[in-house]
Write a protein that holds these residues in place. Sequence first.
Motif, PDB file in Angstrom:
ATOM      1  N   VAL A   1       0.832  -1.202   0.000  1.00  0.00           N
ATOM      2  CA  VAL A   1       0.000   0.000   0.000  1.00  0.00           C
ATOM      3  C   VAL A   1       0.867   1.253   0.000  1.00  0.00           C
ATOM      4  CG1 VAL A   1      -1.561   1.356   1.455  1.00  0.00           C
ATOM      5  CG2 VAL A   1      -2.036  -1.053   1.045  1.00  0.00           C
ATOM      6  N   CYS A   2       1.903   1.265   0.833  1.00  0.00           N
ATOM      7  CA  CYS A   2       2.764   2.453   0.907  1.00  0.00           C
ATOM      8  C   CYS A   2       3.517   2.694  -0.397  1.00  0.00           C
ATOM      9  CB  CYS A   2       3.739   2.320   2.070  1.00  0.00           C
ATOM     10  SG  CYS A   2       2.975   2.458   3.697  1.00  0.00           S
ATOM     11  N   MET A   3       3.971   1.621  -1.023  1.00  0.00           N
ATOM     12  CA  MET A   3       4.687   1.784  -2.292  1.00  0.00           C
ATOM     13  C   MET A   3       3.763   2.290  -3.387  1.00  0.00           C
ATOM     14  SD  MET A   3       7.314  -1.472  -2.440  1.00  0.00           S
ATOM     15  CE  MET A   3       7.969  -0.922  -4.019  1.00  0.00           C
ATOM     16  N   SER A   4       2.551   1.761  -3.436  1.00  0.00           N
ATOM     17  CA  SER A   4       1.625   2.170  -4.503  1.00  0.00           C
ATOM     18  C   SER A   4       1.166   3.609  -4.329  1.00  0.00           C
ATOM     19  CB  SER A   4       0.420   1.232  -4.553  1.00  0.00           C
ATOM     20  OG  SER A   4      -0.363   1.354  -3.383  1.00  0.00           O
ATOM     21  N   ALA A   5       1.268   4.146  -3.112  1.00  0.00           N
ATOM     22  CA  ALA A   5       0.830   5.526  -2.868  1.00  0.00           C
ATOM     23  C   ALA A   5       1.904   6.552  -3.223  1.00  0.00           C
ATOM     24  CB  ALA A   5       0.428   5.688  -1.406  1.00  0.00           C
TER      25      ALA A   5
ATOM     26  N   HIS B   1       6.372  11.951  -3.468  1.00  0.00           N
ATOM     27  CA  HIS B   1       5.473  12.377  -2.400  1.00  0.00           C
ATOM     28  C   HIS B   1       4.372  11.343  -2.231  1.00  0.00           C
ATOM     29  CE1 HIS B   1       3.004  13.986  -5.765  1.00  0.00           C
ATOM     30  NE2 HIS B   1       1.990  13.748  -4.942  1.00  0.00           N
ATOM     31  N   SER B   2       3.731  11.390  -1.070  1.00  0.00           N
ATOM     32  CA  SER B   2       2.700  10.418  -0.750  1.00  0.00           C
ATOM     33  C   SER B   2       1.715  11.050   0.222  1.00  0.00           C
ATOM     34  CB  SER B   2       3.334   9.173  -0.126  1.00  0.00           C
ATOM     35  OG  SER B   2       2.357   8.253   0.272  1.00  0.00           O
ATOM     36  N   ASP B   3       0.432  10.861  -0.033  1.00  0.00           N
ATOM     37  CA  ASP B   3      -0.622  11.402   0.822  1.00  0.00           C
ATOM     38  C   ASP B   3      -1.036  10.324   1.822  1.00  0.00           C
ATOM     39  OD1 ASP B   3      -2.982  12.370   1.967  1.00  0.00           O
ATOM     40  OD2 ASP B   3      -3.560  13.440   0.147  1.00  0.00           O
ATOM     41  N   PHE B   4      -0.840  10.590   3.107  1.00  0.00           N
ATOM     42  CA  PHE B   4      -1.142   9.578   4.113  1.00  0.00           C
ATOM     43  C   PHE B   4      -2.634   9.248   4.165  1.00  0.00           C
ATOM     44  CE2 PHE B   4      -1.326   8.207   8.736  1.00  0.00           C
ATOM     45  CZ  PHE B   4      -0.795   6.960   8.482  1.00  0.00           C
TER      46      PHE B   4
ATOM     47  N   ASP C   1      -6.389   3.061   1.498  1.00  0.00           N
ATOM     48  CA  ASP C   1      -6.047   1.851   0.742  1.00  0.00           C
ATOM     49  C   ASP C   1      -5.722   0.680   1.666  1.00  0.00           C
ATOM     50  OD1 ASP C   1      -6.401   3.390  -1.481  1.00  0.00           O
ATOM     51  OD2 ASP C   1      -4.272   3.591  -1.957  1.00  0.00           O
ATOM     52  N   PHE C   2      -5.099   0.970   2.803  1.00  0.00           N
ATOM     53  CA  PHE C   2      -4.779  -0.104   3.751  1.00  0.00           C
ATOM     54  C   PHE C   2      -6.070  -0.693   4.324  1.00  0.00           C
ATOM     55  CE2 PHE C   2      -3.549  -1.900   7.852  1.00  0.00           C
ATOM     56  CZ  PHE C   2      -2.407  -2.605   7.519  1.00  0.00           C
ATOM     57  N   LYS C   3      -6.988   0.161   4.722  1.00  0.00           N
ATOM     58  CA  LYS C   3      -8.259  -0.329   5.267  1.00  0.00           C
ATOM     59  C   LYS C   3      -9.022  -1.141   4.221  1.00  0.00           C
ATOM     60  CE  LYS C   3     -12.540   1.067   7.547  1.00  0.00           C
ATOM     61  NZ  LYS C   3     -13.357   0.147   6.750  1.00  0.00           N
ATOM     62  N   GLU C   4      -9.040  -0.667   2.989  1.00  0.00           N
ATOM     63  CA  GLU C   4      -9.726  -1.406   1.922  1.00  0.00           C
ATOM     64  C   GLU C   4      -9.077  -2.773   1.702  1.00  0.00           C
ATOM     65  OE1 GLU C   4      -9.787   1.073  -1.539  1.00  0.00           O
ATOM     66  OE2 GLU C   4     -11.370   2.397  -0.750  1.00  0.00           O
ATOM     67  N   ALA C   5      -7.747  -2.833   1.782  1.00  0.00           N
ATOM     68  CA  ALA C   5      -7.046  -4.103   1.582  1.00  0.00           C
ATOM     69  C   ALA C   5      -7.379  -5.086   2.705  1.00  0.00           C
ATOM     70  CB  ALA C   5      -5.535  -3.865   1.514  1.00  0.00           C
ATOM     71  N   ILE C   6      -7.393  -4.610   3.934  1.00  0.00           N
ATOM     72  CA  ILE C   6      -7.717  -5.489   5.064  1.00  0.00           C
ATOM     73  C   ILE C   6      -9.170  -5.944   4.974  1.00  0.00           C
ATOM     74  CG2 ILE C   6      -7.934  -5.648   7.569  1.00  0.00           C
ATOM     75  CD1 ILE C   6      -5.031  -5.605   6.478  1.00  0.00           C
ATOM     76  N   ASP C   7     -10.081  -5.034   4.677  1.00  0.00           N
ATOM     77  CA  ASP C   7     -11.502  -5.396   4.548  1.00  0.00           C
ATOM     78  C   ASP C   7     -11.704  -6.423   3.435  1.00  0.00           C
ATOM     79  OD1 ASP C   7     -12.167  -3.691   6.591  1.00  0.00           O
ATOM     80  OD2 ASP C   7     -12.897  -2.077   5.297  1.00  0.00           O
TER      81      ASP C   7
ATOM     82  N   PRO D   1       9.433   2.171   1.993  1.00  0.00           N
ATOM     83  CA  PRO D   1       8.517   3.155   1.410  1.00  0.00           C
ATOM     84  C   PRO D   1       8.056   4.192   2.427  1.00  0.00           C
ATOM     85  CG  PRO D   1       7.408   1.046   1.718  1.00  0.00           C
ATOM     86  CD  PRO D   1       8.854   0.809   1.998  1.00  0.00           C
ATOM     87  N   MET D   2       7.661   5.338   1.932  1.00  0.00           N
ATOM     88  CA  MET D   2       7.173   6.409   2.789  1.00  0.00           C
ATOM     89  C   MET D   2       5.930   5.953   3.560  1.00  0.00           C
ATOM     90  SD  MET D   2       7.517   9.428  -0.070  1.00  0.00           S
ATOM     91  CE  MET D   2       7.033  10.779   0.997  1.00  0.00           C
TER      92      MET D   2
END
Length: 250
Positions: free
Chosen positions: A18-22, A36-39, A45-51, A90-91
């Motif tokens: 998730v961090c790399m794709s962001a 740059h990356s928007d937290f 995206d992390f929540k969607e992946a876990i769900d 990753p960031m």
Amino acid sequence: MKPIETVLIDADITAVQVCMSAEVETEWHDDIWTLHSDFKDVKRDFKEAIDAIIDMTGAAKAELVFTDTENFRKSVYPPYKSNRKNSRKPMHLHRVRKWAFDNWECHQWPGLEGDDILGIIGTGDDSTGIYSIDKDMATLPANLWSNDERFFYPQAERVADWYWMMQTLTGDPTDGYPGCPGIGKKRAADMLGEPGERSLDDLWDQVVRIYESKDLTQDDALAQARCARILRNTDFEEGEIKLWTPTTTS
């Protein structure tokens, strides 16, 4: 097989993906680039992946597992994972881990990799399943998720032991332990026979003979076996690691 109540998720992998794709590359001028990356995107995206994992596996709940900053295998084999020390993470990786602990039931235990926590919790519990794309999970006698078939399957102990001894022979360049010199997967499989066919004692005796044929010792083989072994519930008691010790001597 009874329904899986709890899915143990290898959250190290999910967080890195998730961090790399962001991360977004931006070119400014004269070959000047920044990342740059928007937290907010990372959290979403992390929540969607876990769900999605919970929905896909049909588990009632999820527990997330993360790797500690210390690693007991370095005391077993000092070069373990030394090949990774200069690699860039990753960031937001540390930030999303902290956020995960605030929003899910998470585990990060001193000195252990996430794989070990998956193994300790996931072995010996029929109501728990392990979700991970890591090939090392095949070395665990546990309920493992099959990405191809989309269901959990119970890995037999003899089959898990076969994969573990295979890893002891072939090593893992990604994790920085070499295994037995000159032994690739095909040759190791030929020497070990079919998965599940032989007892662990028989497999271990064969592994030691192979190491000795390369002018190495049983201690050399044992160090590699301890690197390759993902801890099981029998390897951890009252917060203490019990390093695997063979019951036979070649």
